[in-house]
Design a protein around this motif. Structure first.
Motif, mmCIF file in Angstrom:
data_model
loop_
_atom_site.group_PDB
_atom_site.id
_atom_site.type_symbol
_atom_site.label_atom_id
_atom_site.label_comp_id
_atom_site.label_asym_id
_atom_site.label_seq_id
_atom_site.Cartn_x
_atom_site.Cartn_y
_atom_site.Cartn_z
ATOM 1 N N LEU A 35 0.867 13.287 -7.602
ATOM 2 C CA LEU A 35 1.963 13.192 -8.571
ATOM 3 C C LEU A 35 3.228 13.842 -8.003
ATOM 4 C CD1 LEU A 35 0.148 13.868 -11.967
ATOM 5 C CD2 LEU A 35 1.062 11.705 -11.129
ATOM 6 N N ASN A 36 3.059 14.952 -7.301
ATOM 7 C CA ASN A 36 4.210 15.596 -6.660
ATOM 8 C C ASN A 36 4.841 14.663 -5.633
ATOM 9 O OD1 ASN A 36 3.839 17.920 -8.146
ATOM 10 N ND2 ASN A 36 2.659 18.937 -6.562
ATOM 11 N N THR A 37 4.002 13.968 -4.868
ATOM 12 C CA THR A 37 4.505 13.030 -3.869
ATOM 13 C C THR A 37 5.239 11.874 -4.540
ATOM 14 O OG1 THR A 37 2.701 13.602 -2.378
ATOM 15 C CG2 THR A 37 3.871 11.549 -1.924
ATOM 16 N N LEU A 38 4.699 11.375 -5.644
ATOM 17 C CA LEU A 38 5.377 10.324 -6.388
ATOM 18 C C LEU A 38 6.764 10.787 -6.827
ATOM 19 C CD1 LEU A 38 2.683 8.769 -8.757
ATOM 20 C CD2 LEU A 38 4.024 7.565 -7.025
ATOM 21 N N MET B 15 6.680 3.286 -21.645
ATOM 22 C CA MET B 15 7.355 3.762 -20.432
ATOM 23 C C MET B 15 8.176 2.640 -19.799
ATOM 24 S SD MET B 15 4.372 6.201 -18.798
ATOM 25 C CE MET B 15 5.297 6.818 -17.393
ATOM 26 N N VAL B 16 7.617 1.440 -19.769
ATOM 27 C CA VAL B 16 8.339 0.304 -19.186
ATOM 28 C C VAL B 16 9.626 0.036 -19.960
ATOM 29 C CG1 VAL B 16 8.259 -2.210 -18.844
ATOM 30 C CG2 VAL B 16 6.350 -0.786 -18.078
ATOM 31 N N VAL B 17 9.548 0.101 -21.281
ATOM 32 C CA VAL B 17 10.751 -0.118 -22.092
ATOM 33 C C VAL B 17 11.819 0.939 -21.780
ATOM 34 C CG1 VAL B 17 11.646 -0.044 -24.464
ATOM 35 C CG2 VAL B 17 9.582 -1.338 -23.944
ATOM 36 N N THR B 18 11.400 2.172 -21.559
ATOM 37 C CA THR B 18 12.372 3.241 -21.301
ATOM 38 C C THR B 18 13.078 3.095 -19.965
ATOM 39 O OG1 THR B 18 10.366 4.584 -21.117
ATOM 40 C CG2 THR B 18 12.086 5.438 -22.480
ATOM 41 N N VAL B 19 12.415 2.477 -18.978
ATOM 42 C CA VAL B 19 13.026 2.360 -17.648
ATOM 43 C C VAL B 19 13.580 0.955 -17.380
ATOM 44 C CG1 VAL B 19 11.599 4.207 -16.696
ATOM 45 C CG2 VAL B 19 10.859 1.823 -16.434
ATOM 46 N N ALA B 20 13.498 0.077 -18.368
ATOM 47 C CA ALA B 20 13.937 -1.312 -18.187
ATOM 48 C C ALA B 20 15.445 -1.420 -17.982
ATOM 49 C CB ALA B 20 13.527 -2.137 -19.398
ATOM 50 N N LYS B 21 15.841 -2.454 -17.245
ATOM 51 C CA LYS B 21 17.280 -2.709 -17.012
ATOM 52 C C LYS B 21 18.026 -2.881 -18.331
ATOM 53 C CE LYS B 21 17.126 -4.928 -12.488
ATOM 54 N NZ LYS B 21 17.276 -6.193 -11.749
ATOM 55 N N GLN B 22 17.383 -3.548 -19.297
ATOM 56 C CA GLN B 22 18.034 -3.780 -20.584
ATOM 57 C C GLN B 22 18.306 -2.463 -21.302
ATOM 58 O OE1 GLN B 22 15.245 -5.184 -19.505
ATOM 59 N NE2 GLN B 22 15.488 -7.395 -19.564
ATOM 60 N N THR B 23 17.419 -1.496 -21.168
ATOM 61 C CA THR B 23 17.596 -0.199 -21.816
ATOM 62 C C THR B 23 18.688 0.606 -21.119
ATOM 63 O OG1 THR B 23 15.247 -0.178 -22.393
ATOM 64 C CG2 THR B 23 16.417 1.925 -22.516
ATOM 65 N N PHE C 26 0.845 -1.196 0.000
ATOM 66 C CA PHE C 26 0.000 0.000 0.000
ATOM 67 C C PHE C 26 0.883 1.250 0.000
ATOM 68 C CE2 PHE C 26 -2.626 -3.402 1.566
ATOM 69 C CZ PHE C 26 -3.823 -3.194 0.910
ATOM 70 N N THR C 27 1.639 1.391 -1.068
ATOM 71 C CA THR C 27 2.579 2.500 -1.199
ATOM 72 C C THR C 27 2.014 3.563 -2.131
ATOM 73 O OG1 THR C 27 3.677 1.472 -3.084
ATOM 74 C CG2 THR C 27 4.537 0.910 -0.882
ATOM 75 N N ILE C 28 2.613 4.725 -2.105
ATOM 76 C CA ILE C 28 2.205 5.785 -3.035
ATOM 77 C C ILE C 28 2.429 5.326 -4.477
ATOM 78 C CG2 ILE C 28 4.415 7.020 -2.952
ATOM 79 C CD1 ILE C 28 0.941 8.659 -3.151
ATOM 80 N N GLN C 29 3.467 4.520 -4.702
ATOM 81 C CA GLN C 29 3.721 4.006 -6.046
ATOM 82 C C GLN C 29 2.568 3.144 -6.539
ATOM 83 O OE1 GLN C 29 5.894 3.837 -3.459
ATOM 84 N NE2 GLN C 29 7.995 3.771 -4.161
ATOM 85 N N ASP D 27 10.381 -0.780 -8.704
ATOM 86 C CA ASP D 27 9.566 0.318 -8.191
ATOM 87 C C ASP D 27 9.072 1.229 -9.314
ATOM 88 O OD1 ASP D 27 9.840 -0.645 -5.623
ATOM 89 O OD2 ASP D 27 11.432 0.748 -5.070
ATOM 90 N N ALA D 28 9.915 1.435 -10.329
ATOM 91 C CA ALA D 28 9.510 2.258 -11.467
ATOM 92 C C ALA D 28 8.347 1.604 -12.207
ATOM 93 C CB ALA D 28 10.696 2.470 -12.411
ATOM 94 N N ILE D 29 8.427 0.304 -12.410
ATOM 95 C CA ILE D 29 7.351 -0.405 -13.106
ATOM 96 C C ILE D 29 6.078 -0.403 -12.259
ATOM 97 C CG2 ILE D 29 6.623 -2.683 -13.942
ATOM 98 C CD1 ILE D 29 9.520 -3.014 -14.984
ATOM 99 N N SER D 30 6.220 -0.463 -10.961
ATOM 100 C CA SER D 30 5.062 -0.394 -10.068
ATOM 101 C C SER D 30 4.328 0.940 -10.232
ATOM 102 C CB SER D 30 5.517 -0.587 -8.621
ATOM 103 O OG SER D 30 4.434 -0.479 -7.745
ATOM 104 N N ILE D 31 5.071 2.023 -10.339
ATOM 105 C CA ILE D 31 4.467 3.344 -10.555
ATOM 106 C C ILE D 31 3.752 3.374 -11.902
ATOM 107 C CG2 ILE D 31 5.001 5.780 -11.016
ATOM 108 C CD1 ILE D 31 7.202 5.529 -8.843
ATOM 109 N N ILE D 32 4.396 2.864 -12.928
ATOM 110 C CA ILE D 32 3.804 2.852 -14.263
ATOM 111 C C ILE D 32 2.531 1.996 -14.268
ATOM 112 C CG2 ILE D 32 4.154 2.108 -16.663
ATOM 113 C CD1 ILE D 32 7.199 2.807 -16.151
ATOM 114 N N GLN D 33 2.558 0.858 -13.591
ATOM 115 C CA GLN D 33 1.381 -0.009 -13.515
ATOM 116 C C GLN D 33 0.221 0.718 -12.845
ATOM 117 O OE1 GLN D 33 0.953 -3.287 -14.745
ATOM 118 N NE2 GLN D 33 -1.177 -2.816 -14.261
#
Length: 155
Positions: A82-85, A119-127, A50-53, A97-103
Motif C-alpha cells: 500500500l505504501n508503494t501504491l 471510489m470510482v465515482v469520486t475519482v471520475a473525470k466527470q466528478t 503487471f504493475t503495482i496498480q 490508472d486510478a480505476i486500475s488501482i481501485i479494481q
C-alpha cells in the motif's frame, strides 16, 4: 483466443503460470521466442499489465543470467505494498490508472463492490471536471492517497 491480441495472449500465459505459484521468473528472450515476437513486446506486456496498480511487483536483473521476476502480491498482508501504491500515485494520477488501482483493491477483496463503485465515482473525470486537466489529476491523487491511507490503518 479469437479477438485477443498477442499482448493479451502473453499476459494470459504469464498469469496462468502465476496461478500455480507465488512468482514467476522468466527470460525475456525465451518468452519472446515462444510467441515469435521481439523481446520488447514482452517488456511492453510486463510494463503495462503487471504493475503495482494491478497487484504485481516486478524485479528485473540484467546481464547474461538476467531474468524478470513477477510476483502477485496480497495487498492487505503487506502494508509496504500500500505504501508503494501511494508512492506510485505521487502528485497526480489519471483516471485510468486510478480505476486500475481501485479494481485491484476489489479483485483482492480489500474493498467491497459498493466501496469500489463509490471510489470510482469520486475519482471520475466527470466528478473532477476542471478546465485544467492537471488540477483534476492532482485532486484525484490526493483523494486516492487518502483512501489508501484509510485502508492501510484500518483495524
Amino acid at each position: 483466443m479469437e479477438g485477443q491480441n498477442i499482448s493479451d495472449v502473453i499476459e494470459n500465459y504469464l498469469k496462468n503460470i502465476l496461478s500455480d505459484s507465488e512468482h514467476v521468473e522468466i527470460r525475456r528472450s525465451e518468452v519472446a521466442d515462444l510467441f515469435d515476437v521481439v523481446p520488447s513486446q514482452i517488456n511492453y506486456v510486463i510494463k503495462t499489465r503487471f504493475t503495482i496498480q494491478n497487484g504485481y511487483l516486478v524485479e528485473s536483473k540484467r546481464g547474461g543470467g538476467g531474468y524478470i521476476r513477477i510476483e502477485k502480491v496480497n495487498l492487505m498482508d503487506d502494508v509496504a505494498v500500500l505504501n508503494t501504491l501511494i508512492q506510485v500515485i505521487g502528485d497526480e494520477i489519471n483516471e485510468r490508472d486510478a480505476i486500475s488501482i481501485i479494481q485491484t483493491l476489489y479483485d483482492e477483496d480489500v474493498i467491497t463492490r459498493r466501496e469500489a463503485d463509490l471510489m470510482v465515482v469520486t475519482v471520475a473525470k466527470q466528478t473532477l471536471a476542471f478546465d485544467n486537466r492537471q488540477i483534476g489529476d492532482t485532486l484525484r491523487a490526493h483523494i486516492l492517497i487518502s483512501l489508501l491511507n484509510r485502508l492501510r490503518y484500518e483495524s
